[in-house]
Design a protein around this motif. Structure first.
Motif, PDB file in Angstrom:
ATOM      1  N   UNK A  53      33.755  50.020  26.634  1.00 14.88           N
ATOM      2  CA  UNK A  53      34.827  50.496  25.775  1.00 14.88           C
ATOM      3  C   UNK A  53      35.943  51.155  26.581  1.00 14.88           C
ATOM      4  N   UNK A  54      35.570  51.852  27.665  1.00 10.27           N
ATOM      5  CA  UNK A  54      36.586  52.454  28.533  1.00 10.27           C
ATOM      6  C   UNK A  54      37.392  51.371  29.237  1.00 10.27           C
ATOM      7  N   UNK A  55      36.713  50.325  29.704  1.00 13.72           N
ATOM      8  CA  UNK A  55      37.420  49.223  30.367  1.00 13.72           C
ATOM      9  C   UNK A  55      38.402  48.570  29.406  1.00 13.72           C
ATOM     10  N   UNK A  56      37.985  48.351  28.166  1.00 14.45           N
ATOM     11  CA  UNK A  56      38.876  47.751  27.168  1.00 14.45           C
ATOM     12  C   UNK A  56      40.093  48.637  26.932  1.00 14.45           C
ATOM     13  N   UNK A  57      39.880  49.941  26.895  1.00 15.70           N
ATOM     14  CA  UNK A  57      40.992  50.874  26.685  1.00 15.70           C
ATOM     15  C   UNK A  57      41.965  50.826  27.850  1.00 15.70           C
ATOM     16  N   UNK A  58      41.439  50.807  29.073  1.00 17.57           N
ATOM     17  CA  UNK A  58      42.281  50.740  30.266  1.00 17.57           C
ATOM     18  C   UNK A  58      43.103  49.459  30.282  1.00 17.57           C
ATOM     19  N   UNK A  59      42.479  48.368  29.885  1.00 15.07           N
ATOM     20  CA  UNK A  59      43.135  47.064  29.930  1.00 15.07           C
ATOM     21  C   UNK A  59      44.007  46.794  28.708  1.00 15.07           C
ATOM     22  N   UNK A  60      43.828  47.595  27.656  1.00  9.38           N
ATOM     23  CA  UNK A  60      44.619  47.399  26.449  1.00  9.38           C
ATOM     24  C   UNK A  60      44.272  46.118  25.715  1.00  9.38           C
ATOM     25  N   UNK A  61      42.978  45.770  25.684  1.00  9.44           N
ATOM     26  CA  UNK A  61      42.540  44.534  25.038  1.00  9.44           C
ATOM     27  C   UNK A  61      41.527  44.836  23.947  1.00  9.44           C
ATOM     28  N   UNK A  62      41.230  43.833  23.150  1.00  9.24           N
ATOM     29  CA  UNK A  62      40.291  43.998  22.041  1.00  9.24           C
ATOM     30  C   UNK A  62      38.848  43.768  22.444  1.00  9.24           C
ATOM     31  N   UNK A  63      38.647  43.032  23.531  1.00  8.16           N
ATOM     32  CA  UNK A  63      37.296  42.731  24.000  1.00  8.16           C
ATOM     33  C   UNK A  63      37.372  42.266  25.451  1.00  8.16           C
ATOM     34  N   UNK A  64      36.242  42.278  26.119  1.00  9.17           N
ATOM     35  CA  UNK A  64      36.209  41.774  27.493  1.00  9.17           C
ATOM     36  C   UNK A  64      35.098  40.749  27.648  1.00  9.17           C
ATOM     37  N   UNK A  65      35.394  39.774  28.466  1.00  7.61           N
ATOM     38  CA  UNK A  65      34.407  38.783  28.882  1.00  7.61           C
ATOM     39  C   UNK A  65      33.959  39.158  30.290  1.00  7.61           C
ATOM     40  N   UNK A  66      32.670  39.263  30.494  1.00  7.88           N
ATOM     41  CA  UNK A  66      32.138  39.542  31.823  1.00  7.88           C
ATOM     42  C   UNK A  66      31.030  38.544  32.120  1.00  7.88           C
ATOM     43  N   UNK A  67      30.599  38.510  33.356  1.00  9.36           N
ATOM     44  CA  UNK A  67      29.567  37.548  33.722  1.00  9.36           C
ATOM     45  C   UNK A  67      28.712  38.051  34.867  1.00  9.36           C
ATOM     46  N   UNK A  68      27.576  37.427  35.036  1.00 12.65           N
ATOM     47  CA  UNK A  68      26.676  37.780  36.128  1.00 12.65           C
ATOM     48  C   UNK A  68      26.066  36.505  36.692  1.00 12.65           C
ATOM     49  N   UNK A  69      25.909  36.470  38.002  1.00 13.98           N
ATOM     50  CA  UNK A  69      25.275  35.324  38.657  1.00 13.98           C
ATOM     51  C   UNK A  69      24.303  35.847  39.713  1.00 13.98           C
ATOM     52  N   UNK A  70      23.049  35.483  39.571  1.00 16.28           N
ATOM     53  CA  UNK A  70      22.028  35.854  40.545  1.00 16.28           C
ATOM     54  C   UNK A  70      21.528  34.590  41.203  1.00 16.28           C
ATOM     55  N   UNK A  71      21.693  34.506  42.507  1.00 15.25           N
ATOM     56  CA  UNK A  71      21.342  33.304  43.255  1.00 15.25           C
ATOM     57  C   UNK A  71      20.208  33.601  44.207  1.00 15.25           C
ATOM     58  N   UNK A  72      19.140  32.852  44.071  1.00 11.87           N
ATOM     59  CA  UNK A  72      17.984  33.019  44.943  1.00 11.87           C
ATOM     60  C   UNK A  72      17.877  31.804  45.840  1.00 11.87           C
ATOM     61  N   UNK A  73      17.869  32.038  47.144  1.00 12.22           N
ATOM     62  CA  UNK A  73      17.756  30.914  48.069  1.00 12.22           C
ATOM     63  C   UNK A  73      17.123  31.369  49.370  1.00 12.22           C
ATOM     64  N   UNK A  74      16.132  30.621  49.855  1.00  7.45           N
ATOM     65  CA  UNK A  74      15.597  30.926  51.169  1.00  7.45           C
ATOM     66  C   UNK A  74      16.595  30.494  52.226  1.00  7.45           C
ATOM     67  N   UNK A  75      16.742  31.258  53.292  1.00  5.29           N
ATOM     68  CA  UNK A  75      17.658  30.896  54.362  1.00  5.29           C
ATOM     69  C   UNK A  75      16.908  30.792  55.685  1.00  5.29           C
ATOM     70  N   UNK A  76      17.266  29.814  56.447  1.00  7.75           N
ATOM     71  CA  UNK A  76      16.720  29.685  57.795  1.00  7.75           C
ATOM     72  C   UNK A  76      17.745  30.227  58.779  1.00  7.75           C
TER      73      UNK A  76
END
Length: 212
Positions: free
Chosen positions: A118-141
Protein backbone atom coordinates in the motif's frame (compact mmCIF):
# COMPACT_ATOMS: atom_id res chain seq x y z
CA UNK A 1 37.52 -9.69 -11.63
CA UNK A 2 37.60 -11.52 -14.88
CA UNK A 3 34.35 -11.40 -16.81
CA UNK A 4 33.21 -14.21 -19.06
CA UNK A 5 31.17 -13.57 -22.18
CA UNK A 6 28.53 -15.99 -23.30
CA UNK A 7 28.65 -16.25 -27.09
CA UNK A 8 26.18 -19.02 -27.86
CA UNK A 9 22.52 -19.10 -26.91
CA UNK A 10 20.64 -22.16 -28.10
CA UNK A 11 16.91 -22.48 -28.63
CA UNK A 12 14.78 -22.95 -25.58
CA UNK A 13 12.06 -25.45 -24.87
CA UNK A 14 10.03 -25.06 -21.69
CA UNK A 15 8.03 -27.82 -20.08
CA UNK A 16 5.67 -26.60 -17.41
CA UNK A 17 3.34 -27.76 -14.72
CA UNK A 18 -0.21 -26.51 -14.67
CA UNK A 19 -0.42 -22.98 -13.23
CA UNK A 20 -1.86 -22.26 -9.80
CA UNK A 21 -4.14 -19.22 -9.76
CA UNK A 22 -5.59 -17.28 -6.84
CA UNK A 23 -8.19 -14.54 -7.29
CA UNK A 24 -9.60 -12.65 -4.30
CA UNK A 25 -13.37 -12.48 -3.98
CA UNK A 26 -13.10 -8.69 -3.90
CA UNK A 27 -11.22 -8.40 -7.18
CA UNK A 28 -14.13 -7.66 -9.49
CA UNK A 29 -15.28 -4.85 -7.20
CA UNK A 30 -11.76 -3.41 -6.99
CA UNK A 31 -11.15 -3.81 -10.72
CA UNK A 32 -13.84 -1.26 -11.56
CA UNK A 33 -11.95 1.41 -9.59
CA UNK A 34 -8.52 0.68 -11.04
CA UNK A 35 -7.27 3.02 -13.74
CA UNK A 36 -3.47 2.95 -13.51
CA UNK A 37 -1.24 0.05 -12.50
CA UNK A 38 2.53 0.02 -11.94
CA UNK A 39 4.94 -2.86 -12.47
CA UNK A 40 7.80 -3.09 -9.97
CA UNK A 41 11.09 -4.97 -10.42
CA UNK A 42 10.80 -8.71 -10.00
CA UNK A 43 12.34 -10.47 -7.02
CA UNK A 44 14.88 -12.90 -8.49
CA UNK A 45 16.73 -15.67 -6.69
CA UNK A 46 19.39 -17.75 -8.45
CA UNK A 47 20.15 -20.89 -6.47
CA UNK A 48 23.29 -22.93 -7.02
CA UNK A 49 25.00 -25.65 -5.05
CA UNK A 50 28.39 -24.55 -6.27
CA UNK A 51 29.58 -21.36 -7.91
CA UNK A 52 31.77 -21.65 -11.00
CA UNK A 53 35.42 -20.71 -10.66
CA UNK A 54 35.88 -16.95 -10.77
CA UNK A 55 32.26 -16.20 -9.86
CA UNK A 56 31.51 -14.48 -6.55
CA UNK A 57 28.36 -14.10 -4.48
CA UNK A 58 28.41 -10.39 -5.32
CA UNK A 59 28.34 -11.19 -9.04
CA UNK A 60 25.31 -13.44 -8.55
CA UNK A 61 23.56 -10.75 -6.50
CA UNK A 62 24.17 -8.22 -9.25
CA UNK A 63 22.80 -10.63 -11.83
CA UNK A 64 19.70 -11.17 -9.74
CA UNK A 65 19.16 -7.42 -9.61
CA UNK A 66 19.76 -6.94 -13.35
CA UNK A 67 17.46 -9.85 -14.09
CA UNK A 68 14.75 -8.42 -11.83
CA UNK A 69 14.78 -5.10 -13.65
CA UNK A 70 14.91 -6.93 -16.97
CA UNK A 71 11.79 -8.95 -16.19
CA UNK A 72 10.03 -5.77 -15.11
CA UNK A 73 10.87 -4.18 -18.47
CA UNK A 74 9.83 -7.32 -20.37
CA UNK A 75 6.47 -7.42 -18.59
CA UNK A 76 5.87 -3.72 -19.28
CA UNK A 77 6.68 -4.20 -22.96
CA UNK A 78 4.30 -7.13 -23.19
CA UNK A 79 1.45 -5.25 -21.50
CA UNK A 80 1.99 -2.25 -23.77
CA UNK A 81 1.61 -4.43 -26.83
CA UNK A 82 -1.62 -5.83 -25.41
CA UNK A 83 -2.85 -2.31 -24.57
CA UNK A 84 -2.32 -1.28 -28.18
CA UNK A 85 -4.86 -3.93 -29.06
CA UNK A 86 -7.31 -2.46 -26.53
CA UNK A 87 -7.34 -5.67 -24.52
CA UNK A 88 -7.00 -4.26 -20.99
CA UNK A 89 -9.19 -2.18 -18.68
CA UNK A 90 -6.21 -0.34 -17.13
CA UNK A 91 -3.17 1.65 -18.19
CA UNK A 92 0.35 0.82 -17.04
CA UNK A 93 2.74 3.37 -15.59
CA UNK A 94 6.00 3.74 -17.51
CA UNK A 95 8.62 1.67 -15.69
CA UNK A 96 11.15 4.49 -15.98
CA UNK A 97 8.82 6.71 -13.96
CA UNK A 98 8.10 3.87 -11.54
CA UNK A 99 11.76 3.26 -10.82
CA UNK A 100 12.52 6.98 -10.52
CA UNK A 101 9.73 7.47 -7.97
CA UNK A 102 10.91 4.47 -5.98
CA UNK A 103 14.48 5.78 -5.97
CA UNK A 104 13.35 9.25 -4.87
CA UNK A 105 11.51 7.64 -1.95
CA UNK A 106 14.61 5.69 -0.91
CA UNK A 107 13.23 2.33 -1.99
CA UNK A 108 15.93 0.16 -3.53
CA UNK A 109 15.88 -3.25 -5.14
CA UNK A 110 17.21 -4.67 -1.86
CA UNK A 111 14.44 -3.27 0.37
CA UNK A 112 11.57 -3.29 -2.12
CA UNK A 113 10.09 -6.57 -0.89
CA UNK A 114 10.14 -5.46 2.73
CA UNK A 115 8.10 -2.36 1.90
CA UNK A 116 4.33 -2.61 2.23
CA UNK A 117 2.42 -2.74 -1.02
CA UNK A 118 0.00 0.00 0.00
CA UNK A 119 2.92 2.35 0.69
CA UNK A 120 4.44 1.54 -2.71
CA UNK A 121 1.11 2.28 -4.41
CA UNK A 122 0.91 5.61 -2.58
CA UNK A 123 4.45 6.56 -3.60
CA UNK A 124 3.78 5.64 -7.21
CA UNK A 125 0.33 7.25 -7.30
CA UNK A 126 -1.33 4.14 -8.76
CA UNK A 127 -4.35 2.01 -7.94
CA UNK A 128 -2.50 -1.31 -7.85
CA UNK A 129 0.90 -2.84 -8.49
CA UNK A 130 2.01 -5.86 -10.42
CA UNK A 131 5.02 -7.64 -8.95
CA UNK A 132 6.75 -10.91 -9.69
CA UNK A 133 9.18 -13.46 -8.36
CA UNK A 134 11.48 -15.93 -10.10
CA UNK A 135 13.42 -18.64 -8.29
CA UNK A 136 15.89 -20.52 -10.46
CA UNK A 137 17.56 -23.69 -9.31
CA UNK A 138 20.48 -24.98 -11.33
CA UNK A 139 23.58 -27.01 -10.59
CA UNK A 140 26.75 -25.31 -11.83
CA UNK A 141 30.06 -26.83 -12.76
CA UNK A 142 33.38 -25.02 -12.62
CA UNK A 143 33.23 -24.74 -16.39
CA UNK A 144 29.84 -23.02 -16.50
CA UNK A 145 29.85 -19.91 -18.66
CA UNK A 146 28.93 -16.63 -16.97
CA UNK A 147 28.18 -13.38 -18.72
CA UNK A 148 28.00 -10.51 -16.27
CA UNK A 149 24.75 -8.66 -16.89
CA UNK A 150 23.14 -11.72 -18.51
CA UNK A 151 21.40 -14.68 -17.01
CA UNK A 152 23.74 -17.52 -16.17
CA UNK A 153 23.85 -19.70 -19.25
CA UNK A 154 24.07 -23.44 -19.94
CA UNK A 155 20.93 -24.64 -18.24
CA UNK A 156 20.67 -28.36 -17.56
CA UNK A 157 17.61 -30.55 -17.92
CA UNK A 158 17.22 -30.79 -14.14
CA UNK A 159 16.88 -27.06 -13.67
CA UNK A 160 13.60 -25.68 -12.35
CA UNK A 161 12.23 -22.17 -12.70
CA UNK A 162 9.41 -21.19 -10.36
CA UNK A 163 7.83 -17.86 -11.16
CA UNK A 164 4.82 -15.89 -10.02
CA UNK A 165 3.00 -12.69 -10.89
CA UNK A 166 0.90 -10.93 -8.26
CA UNK A 167 -1.44 -7.95 -8.09
CA UNK A 168 -1.89 -5.94 -4.88
CA UNK A 169 -4.44 -3.16 -4.50
CA UNK A 170 -3.45 0.27 -3.33
CA UNK A 171 -5.68 1.14 -0.39
CA UNK A 172 -4.71 -1.65 2.01
CA UNK A 173 -2.12 -3.51 -0.04
CA UNK A 174 -4.24 -6.65 -0.13
CA UNK A 175 -3.34 -9.47 -2.50
CA UNK A 176 -5.94 -9.57 -5.26
CA UNK A 177 -4.47 -12.05 -7.73
CA UNK A 178 -1.57 -14.48 -7.97
CA UNK A 179 -0.39 -16.66 -10.83
CA UNK A 180 2.24 -19.34 -10.14
CA UNK A 181 4.09 -20.93 -13.04
CA UNK A 182 6.76 -23.61 -12.96
CA UNK A 183 9.00 -24.49 -15.90
CA UNK A 184 12.17 -26.37 -16.72
CA UNK A 185 14.57 -24.96 -19.25
CA UNK A 186 16.77 -26.61 -21.83
CA UNK A 187 20.32 -25.52 -22.69
CA UNK A 188 20.43 -21.86 -23.67
CA UNK A 189 17.55 -20.58 -21.53
CA UNK A 190 17.70 -16.81 -21.15
CA UNK A 191 15.66 -14.03 -19.62
CA UNK A 192 13.69 -13.27 -22.76
CA UNK A 193 12.74 -16.91 -23.16
CA UNK A 194 11.50 -17.07 -19.58
CA UNK A 195 9.57 -13.80 -19.74
CA UNK A 196 7.96 -14.77 -23.05
CA UNK A 197 6.79 -18.09 -21.61
CA UNK A 198 5.56 -16.52 -18.38
CA UNK A 199 3.70 -13.63 -20.00
CA UNK A 200 2.19 -15.76 -22.74
CA UNK A 201 0.78 -18.22 -20.23
CA UNK A 202 -0.29 -15.75 -17.53
CA UNK A 203 -1.93 -13.37 -20.01
CA UNK A 204 -4.63 -15.95 -20.68
CA UNK A 205 -5.81 -15.48 -17.10
CA UNK A 206 -4.69 -11.88 -16.50
CA UNK A 207 -7.67 -10.36 -14.64
CA UNK A 208 -7.45 -6.91 -16.26
CA UNK A 209 -8.17 -8.47 -19.61
CA UNK A 210 -11.49 -7.18 -20.91
CA UNK A 211 -12.51 -10.76 -21.62
CA UNK A 212 -11.97 -11.79 -18.00
Amino acid sequence: MKKFLLFIMLAVVFTSCGPQIYTAASFQEAKVKHKTVAIVPFDVIIESRKLPKGVTVEMIQQQQKDYGYGLQSDAYGYYLRQMSKDLYTVNFQDVTKTNALLADAGITYENLNSTSRDLICKILGVDAIVSGKATMSKPMSDGAAIAVGLLIGAWGSTNSINTSITIHEGERGDLLWKYDYAASGSVGSNRQSLSNALMKNSSKKFPYNKKS
